[in-house]
Design an enzyme around this catalytic site. Structure first.
Site, PDB file in Angstrom:
ATOM      1  N   THR A  91       0.813  -1.221   0.000  1.00 31.06           N
ATOM      2  CA  THR A  91       0.000   0.000   0.000  1.00 31.06           C
ATOM      3  C   THR A  91       0.841   1.265   0.000  1.00 31.06           C
ATOM      4  O   THR A  91       0.485   2.257  -0.639  1.00 31.06           O
ATOM      5  CB  THR A  91      -0.895   0.001   1.265  1.00 31.06           C
ATOM      6  OG1 THR A  91      -1.652  -1.196   1.259  1.00 31.06           O
ATOM      7  CG2 THR A  91      -1.828   1.179   1.297  1.00 31.06           C
ATOM      8  N   ASP A 141       1.005  -6.861   5.323  1.00 28.00           N
ATOM      9  CA  ASP A 141       0.394  -8.175   5.587  1.00 28.00           C
ATOM     10  C   ASP A 141       1.405  -9.255   5.972  1.00 28.00           C
ATOM     11  O   ASP A 141       1.166 -10.028   6.896  1.00 28.00           O
ATOM     12  CB  ASP A 141      -0.415  -8.646   4.371  1.00 28.00           C
ATOM     13  CG  ASP A 141      -1.704  -7.843   4.214  1.00 28.00           C
ATOM     14  OD1 ASP A 141      -2.062  -7.114   5.148  1.00 28.00           O
ATOM     15  OD2 ASP A 141      -2.338  -7.948   3.149  1.00 28.00           O
ATOM     16  N   THR A 150       3.410 -21.079  21.155  1.00 26.40           N
ATOM     17  CA  THR A 150       2.082 -20.840  21.718  1.00 26.40           C
ATOM     18  C   THR A 150       1.211 -20.037  20.759  1.00 26.40           C
ATOM     19  O   THR A 150       1.703 -19.188  20.029  1.00 26.40           O
ATOM     20  CB  THR A 150       2.162 -20.117  23.077  1.00 26.40           C
ATOM     21  OG1 THR A 150       0.834 -19.778  23.486  1.00 26.40           O
ATOM     22  CG2 THR A 150       2.982 -18.839  23.020  1.00 26.40           C
ATOM     23  N   CYS A 197      -0.927 -18.024  21.932  1.00 28.11           N
ATOM     24  CA  CYS A 197      -1.128 -16.733  22.605  1.00 28.11           C
ATOM     25  C   CYS A 197      -0.228 -15.696  21.939  1.00 28.11           C
ATOM     26  O   CYS A 197       0.844 -16.030  21.450  1.00 28.11           O
ATOM     27  CB  CYS A 197      -0.740 -16.825  24.075  1.00 28.11           C
ATOM     28  SG  CYS A 197      -1.732 -17.974  25.012  1.00 28.11           S
ATOM     29  N   ASP A 244       1.898  -7.078  -3.986  1.00 22.04           N
ATOM     30  CA  ASP A 244       1.152  -7.049  -2.735  1.00 22.04           C
ATOM     31  C   ASP A 244       1.861  -8.083  -1.861  1.00 22.04           C
ATOM     32  O   ASP A 244       2.177  -9.184  -2.338  1.00 22.04           O
ATOM     33  CB  ASP A 244      -0.300  -7.463  -2.996  1.00 22.04           C
ATOM     34  CG  ASP A 244      -1.158  -7.355  -1.751  1.00 22.04           C
ATOM     35  OD1 ASP A 244      -2.105  -6.565  -1.765  1.00 22.04           O
ATOM     36  OD2 ASP A 244      -0.873  -8.070  -0.754  1.00 22.04           O
ATOM     37  N   SER A 245       2.094  -7.756  -0.605  1.00 22.94           N
ATOM     38  CA  SER A 245       2.932  -8.657   0.192  1.00 22.94           C
ATOM     39  C   SER A 245       2.256 -10.001   0.458  1.00 22.94           C
ATOM     40  O   SER A 245       2.885 -10.921   0.950  1.00 22.94           O
ATOM     41  CB  SER A 245       3.386  -7.999   1.488  1.00 22.94           C
ATOM     42  OG  SER A 245       2.375  -8.030   2.449  1.00 22.94           O
ATOM     43  N   SER A 246       0.988 -10.131   0.124  1.00 23.15           N
ATOM     44  CA  SER A 246       0.338 -11.441   0.240  1.00 23.15           C
ATOM     45  C   SER A 246       0.933 -12.413  -0.771  1.00 23.15           C
ATOM     46  O   SER A 246       0.775 -13.627  -0.648  1.00 23.15           O
ATOM     47  CB  SER A 246      -1.164 -11.323   0.008  1.00 23.15           C
ATOM     48  OG  SER A 246      -1.675 -10.298   0.824  1.00 23.15           O
TER      49      SER A 246
HETATM   50  N1  ASP Z   1      -2.192  -6.001   1.157  1.00 24.03           N
HETATM   51  C1  ASP Z   1      -1.185  -5.011   1.401  1.00 24.03           C
HETATM   52  C2  ASP Z   1       0.173  -5.699   1.404  1.00 24.03           C
HETATM   53  O1  ASP Z   1       0.510  -6.319   2.366  1.00 24.03           O
HETATM   54  C3  ASP Z   1      -1.434  -4.284   2.679  1.00 24.03           C
HETATM   55  C4  ASP Z   1      -0.355  -3.277   3.009  1.00 24.03           C
HETATM   56  O2  ASP Z   1       0.403  -2.854   2.180  1.00 24.03           O
HETATM   57  O3  ASP Z   1      -0.278  -2.878   4.166  1.00 24.03           O
HETATM   58  O4  ASP Z   1       0.874  -5.617   0.439  1.00 24.03           O
END
Ligand code: ASP
Length: 341
Positions: free
Chosen positions: A14, A91, A277, A279, A58-60
Site C-alpha cells: 500500500t 500483511d 504458543t 497466545c 502485494d505482500s500477500s
Molecule cells: N495487502 C497489502 C500488502 O501487504 C497491505 C499493506 O500494504 O499494508 O501488500
C-alpha cells in the site's frame, strides 16, 4: 563528516500507491522521483537512492524467492550504503523481516522494514511519517558506527526487532506489536533509543548471506475437535520436514494417545516439530503441565517465546543447513538473531 547513504528498496504494498487526483484510483507510485513527490525528504541529513522491484507486489504474494532477491540487493549494495529501508506491504512484513534476519548473518548495518496502512498519496496517510522516521533511524550513527545493526520494523512511532513482531490490526495505524521484546526506538519529539535492547553480535564478521530456504514445512494451529485423519494426512505428507505446532497457553496440547502417537511417529521419521504458543505473548514451557510433559519426552522442540512468523522462517533456514538431528534441536533452541529469550 560524510552524510549517511541510505538505500530505499521498494518491494510493493500500500505504501507505494498514489491516488490519481482525477479518477481517484490507486496506482503505483513513481519511486524514481521520490524526492519530487515528498520534498520533506530533502530536509533529512542523508543521501537517498531508491531501487524498486520490477513488478512491485502485494505482500500477500511474498515468497522465499523474493526474500532472496531482497537479500541479494542488500548484499550487492552493502559496501556503498550505510543503511537500508525496505518498503513492504504490512500483511506479511513480519515474516519477511524474520526471514531476512536469518538470511543476513553478521549484519552490521540497519535494515528497517516499513510500510503503511494508507497509501503515500492519501491525505491522511501514515506513510510519510513511517518512511521519514525509518530513514532517520537507518541514518543514526554513534561514534562512527550505525546505532541499529539488525533487521528491524518501524510502524507508528515504534521501531521493533523485526523477528519479534506480529501484525495485529488490519485497520489501526498501530498495526504491529512485539509482546515478548521491548521497542528498540520510540519516536516522539526525540528519537528515544533503548540501547540495552539493541542486538549486538559478539564478533564482527563479514556479512554472510544465506540464499537457501527449505519450504517443506507447515504451520498447524491446534483447536478443540481436530480430526485424527486430517492431522495424520498432513504429518504423512511426502516431503514434510518441519512443523510449527501452535499449541495452547504455555505449550499445551491434548494428551490423547492418538495425538501423541502421531507426533511421535512423525518425529521418528525425522520431521522436526516446534512448539509455539498460539497466545500473542508469553512463552512455551514444556513440562509445566501434564499436557505438555509428553511432548518433551517424545522430542518436540520448544520455541520458547518465539513468534510463529520467526518460528516458521527459522525452520526454513535451519532445515536448509542440513544439521544433524541432535544439533538441529540445540541450534533451534538457541537465539541466533535475538528472536527468542
Ligand atoms: N495487502 C497489502 C500488502 O501487504 C497491505 C499493506 O500494504 O499494508 O501488500
Amino acid at each position: 563528516m560524510k552524510k549517511p547513504n541510505i538505500l530505499l528498496i521498494y518491494t510493493g504494498g500500500t505504501i507505494g500507491m498514489i491516488k490519481d487526483s482525477k479518477t481517484g484510483a490507486l496506482g503505483a507510485f513513481d519511486f524514481e522521483n521520490l524526492i519530487d513527490k515528498i520534498p520533506e525528504l530533502n530536509l533529512l541529513d542523508c543521501t537517498i537512492k531508491t531501487i524498486s522491484f520490477k513488478k512491485p507486489i502485494d505482500s500477500s504474494n511474498m515468497n522465499p524467492d523474493y526474500w532472496i532477491k531482497c537479500a541479494e540487493i542488500i548484499e550487492l549494495n552493502y559496501k556503498e550504503f550505510d543503511g537500508f529501508v525496505v518498503l513492504h506491504g504490512s500483511d506479511t512484513m513480519s515474516y519477511s523481516a524474520s526471514a531476512l534476519s536469518f538470511m543476513l548473518e553478521d549484519l552490521a548495518k540497519p535494515v528497517v522494514f516499513t510500510g503503511s496502512q494508507l497509501p503515500i498519496g492519501d491525505l491522511r496517510t501514515d506513510a510519510k511519517e513511517n518512511l521519514i522516521t525509518s530513514i532517520q533511524i537507518a541514518s543514526l550513527r554513534e561514534k562512527g558506527k550505525p546505532v541499529i545493526q539488525e533487521v528491524s520494523l518501524y510502524f507508528e512511532y515504534k521501531l521493533y526487532r523485526g523477528n519479534r513482531t506480529t501484525k495485529i490490526n488490519a485497520e489501526h495505524f498501530e498495526a504491529f506489536t512485539s509482546l515478548n521484546y521491548p521497542e528498540l526506538v520510540e519516536s516522539g519529539v526525540h528519537l528515544k533509543v533503548n540501547n540495552d535492547f539493541l542486538y549486538r553480535p559478539e564478533k564482527r564478521k563479514k556479512l554472510n548471506v544465506h540464499r537457501s530456504l527449505n519450504t517443506n514445512v507447515v504451520i498447524i494451529k491446534l483447536f478443540p475437535g481436530m480430526s485424527e485423519s486430517i492431522l495424520r494426512s498432513i504429518l504423512e505428507s511426502k516431503n514434510l520436514q518441519g512443523v510449527v505446532l501452535e499449541t495452547y497457553g504455555a505449550g499445551n496440547t491434548s494428551d490423547d494417545k492418538w495425538f501423541i502417537d502421531l507426533l511421535k511417529k512423525a518425529i521418528k521419521k525425522g520431521i522436526q516439530i516446534i512448539n509455539v504458543t498460539q497466545c500473542s505473548g508469553g512463552s512455551v514451557l514444556m513440562g509445566q503441565y501434564e499436557t505438555s510433559t509428553q511432548l518433551k519426552k517424545i522430542g518436540v522442540i520448544s520455541g520458547n517465546d518465539i513468534t510463529t512468523e520467526a518460528a516458521i522462517t527459522k525452520l526454513m533456514y535451519l532445515l536448509s543447513l542440513n544439521l544433524s538431528k541432535k544439533s538441529f534441536k540445540s541450534v533451534y533452541q538457541t537465539s541466533l538473531r535475538g528472536e527468542l529469550t
